[in-house]
Design an enzyme around this catalytic site. Sequence first.
Site: not given
Ligand code: S3P
Length: 449
Positions: A32-33, A37, A181, A332, A359
Amino acid sequence: MTHSDHQARQPTPLEARSSGPLAGKVRVPGDKSISHRALILGALAVGKTQVSGLLEGEDVLNTAKSMRALGAKVERTGDCAWMVQGVGVAGFAEPQGPLDFGNSGTGCRLVMGAVAGCPISAVFDGDASLRSRPMRRVLDPLELMGAKVGASEEGGRLPLTLNGARDPVPILYRTPVASAQIKSAVLLAGLAAPGVTTVIEQEASRDHTELMLKHFGAEIVSAKEGAHGRKIALTGQGELHGANVVVPADPSSAAFPIVAALIVQGSDIILSDVMTNPLRTGLFTTLREMGAFIEESETRGDAGEPMARLRVRASKLRGVVVPPERAPSMIDEYLVLAVAASFAEGTTTMRGLKELRVKESDRLAATADMLRVNGVKVEISGDDLIVEGRGHVPGGGLVKTHMDHRIAMSALVMGLAADKGVKVDDTAFIATSFPDFIPMMRSLGAELS
Ligand code: S3P
């Protein structure tokens, strides 16, 4: 799901029952991340970006829609294959209507960063879960860079209007919490600023933005800072160039079949192409410390992101202490780790879980509730979660999902090995990150109905 879609629909409950051994080979969906991006950097690049293995979950599809609304061309060209024609750094056009990120904090906060470096104004919105989450953590540094928040709810919550900076200013920013994030939002805004934008984090968070920026041709360096931190420096106002991105399978989604295979007796499964970036694999480290059989092979890498084939066999688990500095690499995964801990022998103490409270739901409280209604002894002490494992779980509880995909999947995994199964009140949010979770788990032998 958008705010109004969610209000209009009926919940879809489901029950997981005690299952026979899980077996088979699956590939969980794309990370997902990395998927978010790839779309955002593709939209900020000059030329064409081809993405394969994109996660086609609701969170990422909302990011795709927002990139279109900001002027990029985004097309689905095949199964999980997407093409993005970008507009160039600072080239976003003002969107006609609000950008709706549904359930996704990542999509919303990263796009805020990208918009902050453009001379446009955009309205950001999301579902009830996202509307309740803190946005000040990204708005604070973006305001230092010259962006301005127009109308917003109290505490900078959604819906809000963000006016991007005409002349963004590069900053040096120390993130107040380990958050990819926040870091990513600052770096994306920094793309449009003259000079060097620097982010210092005390605990290293996932580095997908840095790796992908480099892959797209940005001038970016990352160095160790202190015992567990990083210092990242990005030189702004260079162009990004469209690139090919191969999205590996998401370790945070793989976590569910992995824990299921560990706790359902006799299981033996294989997961292909799972991303093994060390800033994402805290769960694997912890499970191995608990005695889990997780074997890695066929390790390889693409654009700096390693991946491997994992073989997981049912294992006798024991309780462990999970140190707070490991939290960013498994932030997560605590819900599903708590499920594994419930089936272990002995106490598992997970330290330093403050971030879980902000979250998709308050996951610290939700994890404790999920275990308690299923007969597991659990305690929250400050920011720590303490689970008393007794080798088996009575089950029979109904778990509230609180608009949180990972609660739904964790509870269903628990039900596959609990004496009396486990019910969840709503499975709809699973589609935000793992649309095929139910059929994929059934294909391994899971009893879900
Ligand atoms: C993510 C960062 C994490 C994570 C989220 C995905 C990302 O959050 O919990 O599911 O893709 O950058 P935080 O950066 O707020 O910890």
